[in-house]
Design a protein around this motif. Sequence first.
Motif, PDB file in Angstrom:
ATOM      1  N   GLY A 292     126.205  -2.013  60.780  1.00 31.15           N
ATOM      2  CA  GLY A 292     127.359  -2.651  61.587  1.00 31.15           C
ATOM      3  C   GLY A 292     128.170  -4.000  61.440  1.00 31.15           C
ATOM      4  N   ASN A 293     128.277  -4.519  62.752  1.00 30.46           N
ATOM      5  CA  ASN A 293     130.063  -5.311  63.122  1.00 30.46           C
ATOM      6  C   ASN A 293     130.012  -6.522  61.697  1.00 30.46           C
ATOM      7  OD1 ASN A 293     132.203  -6.744  64.020  1.00 30.46           O
ATOM      8  ND2 ASN A 293     131.613  -6.590  65.685  1.00 30.46           N
ATOM      9  N   THR A 294     130.753  -5.784  60.774  1.00 30.02           N
ATOM     10  CA  THR A 294     131.124  -6.995  59.849  1.00 30.02           C
ATOM     11  C   THR A 294     132.026  -7.986  59.874  1.00 30.02           C
ATOM     12  OG1 THR A 294     132.130  -5.781  58.718  1.00 30.02           O
ATOM     13  CG2 THR A 294     129.939  -6.175  58.041  1.00 30.02           C
ATOM     14  N   SER A 295     133.257  -7.769  61.507  1.00 28.52           N
ATOM     15  CA  SER A 295     134.360  -8.598  61.343  1.00 28.52           C
ATOM     16  C   SER A 295     133.655  -9.809  62.094  1.00 28.52           C
ATOM     17  CB  SER A 295     134.561  -8.274  62.706  1.00 28.52           C
ATOM     18  OG  SER A 295     134.172  -7.851  64.168  1.00 28.52           O
ATOM     19  N   ASN A 296     133.398 -10.496  61.481  1.00 26.72           N
ATOM     20  CA  ASN A 296     132.732 -12.044  61.719  1.00 26.72           C
ATOM     21  C   ASN A 296     133.186 -13.020  60.476  1.00 26.72           C
ATOM     22  OD1 ASN A 296     130.362 -12.215  59.595  1.00 26.72           O
ATOM     23  ND2 ASN A 296     129.728 -10.927  61.344  1.00 26.72           N
ATOM     24  N   GLN A 297     132.686 -14.623  60.861  1.00 29.11           N
ATOM     25  CA  GLN A 297     133.348 -15.455  59.631  1.00 29.11           C
ATOM     26  C   GLN A 297     133.088 -15.046  58.200  1.00 29.11           C
ATOM     27  OE1 GLN A 297     132.045 -18.860  62.103  1.00 29.11           O
ATOM     28  NE2 GLN A 297     133.927 -19.980  61.504  1.00 29.11           N
ATOM     29  N   VAL A 298     131.646 -14.299  57.833  1.00 25.50           N
ATOM     30  CA  VAL A 298     131.513 -14.425  57.020  1.00 25.50           C
ATOM     31  C   VAL A 298     131.439 -12.415  56.250  1.00 25.50           C
ATOM     32  CG1 VAL A 298     129.463 -16.408  57.185  1.00 25.50           C
ATOM     33  CG2 VAL A 298     129.105 -14.102  57.760  1.00 25.50           C
TER      34      VAL A 298
ATOM     35  N   ASN B 178     107.406  -9.482  60.516  1.00 26.75           N
ATOM     36  CA  ASN B 178     108.180 -10.768  60.770  1.00 26.75           C
ATOM     37  C   ASN B 178     108.968 -11.688  59.859  1.00 26.75           C
ATOM     38  OD1 ASN B 178     109.643 -11.945  62.678  1.00 26.75           O
ATOM     39  ND2 ASN B 178     108.182 -12.951  63.642  1.00 26.75           N
ATOM     40  N   PRO B 179     109.825 -11.340  59.233  1.00 26.10           N
ATOM     41  CA  PRO B 179     109.570 -12.377  57.835  1.00 26.10           C
ATOM     42  C   PRO B 179     110.597 -13.363  57.812  1.00 26.10           C
ATOM     43  CG  PRO B 179     111.433 -10.527  58.201  1.00 26.10           C
ATOM     44  CD  PRO B 179     110.560 -10.224  58.987  1.00 26.10           C
ATOM     45  N   GLY B 180     111.108 -14.073  58.609  1.00 28.57           N
ATOM     46  CA  GLY B 180     111.841 -14.528  59.696  1.00 28.57           C
ATOM     47  C   GLY B 180     113.335 -15.114  58.773  1.00 28.57           C
ATOM     48  N   VAL B 181     114.498 -15.756  59.094  1.00 30.87           N
ATOM     49  CA  VAL B 181     114.969 -16.197  58.581  1.00 30.87           C
ATOM     50  C   VAL B 181     115.764 -17.605  58.602  1.00 30.87           C
ATOM     51  CG1 VAL B 181     116.811 -15.098  59.562  1.00 30.87           C
ATOM     52  CG2 VAL B 181     116.959 -15.450  57.539  1.00 30.87           C
ATOM     53  N   ILE B 182     115.708 -18.805  57.238  1.00 31.85           N
ATOM     54  CA  ILE B 182     116.848 -19.533  56.750  1.00 31.85           C
ATOM     55  C   ILE B 182     118.057 -19.645  56.750  1.00 31.85           C
ATOM     56  CG2 ILE B 182     116.071 -22.042  56.894  1.00 31.85           C
ATOM     57  CD1 ILE B 182     113.485 -21.529  57.110  1.00 31.85           C
ATOM     58  N   THR B 183     119.047 -19.272  56.901  1.00 26.00           N
ATOM     59  CA  THR B 183     120.234 -19.037  56.748  1.00 26.00           C
ATOM     60  C   THR B 183     120.595 -21.029  56.402  1.00 26.00           C
ATOM     61  OG1 THR B 183     121.039 -17.497  58.329  1.00 26.00           O
ATOM     62  CG2 THR B 183     122.757 -18.645  56.454  1.00 26.00           C
ATOM     63  N   ILE B 184     120.572 -21.821  55.018  1.00 22.59           N
ATOM     64  CA  ILE B 184     120.865 -22.665  54.910  1.00 22.59           C
ATOM     65  C   ILE B 184     121.953 -23.534  55.203  1.00 22.59           C
ATOM     66  CG2 ILE B 184     120.588 -24.411  52.887  1.00 22.59           C
ATOM     67  CD1 ILE B 184     118.649 -22.421  52.695  1.00 22.59           C
ATOM     68  N   ALA B 185     123.121 -23.031  55.185  1.00 22.82           N
ATOM     69  CA  ALA B 185     124.269 -23.937  55.953  1.00 22.82           C
ATOM     70  C   ALA B 185     123.964 -23.831  57.774  1.00 22.82           C
ATOM     71  CB  ALA B 185     125.554 -23.301  55.539  1.00 22.82           C
ATOM     72  N   ASN B 186     124.022 -23.137  58.327  1.00 16.74           N
ATOM     73  CA  ASN B 186     123.339 -23.035  59.969  1.00 16.74           C
ATOM     74  C   ASN B 186     122.378 -24.357  60.768  1.00 16.74           C
ATOM     75  OD1 ASN B 186     124.593 -20.887  59.020  1.00 16.74           O
ATOM     76  ND2 ASN B 186     124.674 -19.513  60.909  1.00 16.74           N
TER      77      ASN B 186
ATOM     78  N   ILE C 286     128.539 -19.117  61.981  1.00 19.62           N
ATOM     79  CA  ILE C 286     127.666 -18.084  62.686  1.00 19.62           C
ATOM     80  C   ILE C 286     126.266 -17.303  62.195  1.00 19.62           C
ATOM     81  CG2 ILE C 286     129.265 -16.449  60.683  1.00 19.62           C
ATOM     82  CD1 ILE C 286     129.056 -15.028  63.834  1.00 19.62           C
ATOM     83  N   ASN C 287     125.587 -16.480  62.761  1.00 24.70           N
ATOM     84  CA  ASN C 287     124.419 -15.780  63.038  1.00 24.70           C
ATOM     85  C   ASN C 287     124.883 -14.303  62.174  1.00 24.70           C
ATOM     86  OD1 ASN C 287     122.019 -14.586  62.171  1.00 24.70           O
ATOM     87  ND2 ASN C 287     121.462 -15.114  63.921  1.00 24.70           N
ATOM     88  N   ASN C 288     124.632 -13.983  61.164  1.00 24.56           N
ATOM     89  CA  ASN C 288     125.242 -12.427  60.932  1.00 24.56           C
ATOM     90  C   ASN C 288     123.552 -11.322  60.876  1.00 24.56           C
ATOM     91  OD1 ASN C 288     123.394 -13.550  58.314  1.00 24.56           O
ATOM     92  ND2 ASN C 288     124.795 -12.013  57.109  1.00 24.56           N
ATOM     93  N   HIS C 289     122.650 -12.241  61.330  1.00 25.74           N
ATOM     94  CA  HIS C 289     121.250 -11.527  60.811  1.00 25.74           C
ATOM     95  C   HIS C 289     121.081 -11.242  63.411  1.00 25.74           C
ATOM     96  CE1 HIS C 289     120.761 -13.162  57.580  1.00 25.74           C
ATOM     97  NE2 HIS C 289     119.799 -12.951  57.611  1.00 25.74           N
TER      98      HIS C 289
END
Length: 224
Positions: free
Chosen positions: A69-75, A179-187, A221-224
């Motif tokens: 996957g492309n990891t060239s993001n803020q996180v 469908n586990p879902g994800v909640i990124t806390i800071a986002n 950023i949403n890394n998912h």
Amino acid sequence: MKGIHVLVAFVLLALSSSLAFAFDPSPLQDFCVAINDPKDGVFVNGKFCRDPMLATANDFSFSGLNIPGNTSNQVGSNVTLINVDKIPGLNTLGISIARIDFSPYGGLNPPHIHPRATEILVVLEGTLYVGFVTSNPNRLITKVLNAGDVFVFPIGLIHFQFNIGNTNAVAIAGLSSQNPGVITIANAVFGSIPPINPDVLAKAFQLDKNVVNYLQKQFWINNH
């Protein structure tokens, strides 16, 4: 008479067993608003089902999890999730899988939760510092993982993975939901749409309101 007593006891046992094992199905999306007319329905706590006679091998397969996957993001991380939307045959099977790529030292899968799944993580390459936080009184449990190591994140708890090695890192995660879902806390806290009232966040996090306003203006950023 003895036979009647045995029959009554058996019936009572059957009734108590049926009550003991009865439960609501696990939710497969964030919410499911009830409707009176089924013709207006969109989901059946997940997905509608195809005629099994029309199923093919393609309904149960996916190709490409070997591609980084492309990891060239803020996180510095990327999550490639393979859920029921990618493999229709996962519907009702209660499982999914994800590949997580991390850039060299500093690649982070930020603190997040899966509201509908326990996660089991296996490191394929690199060295990860991982952890989760328990419910109150919020104890932090962490470990450094190397290639071949496995770690479990209990359902609904805040957890993270951080690359502390100087090379790329790769992990595979199994999740106990289609469908586990994800909640990124800071986002979720600072990037919700519409935004949460800054007064609420300033008091909750004991921050100056100007700091909250600054955080809410950032691009999360949403890394998912």
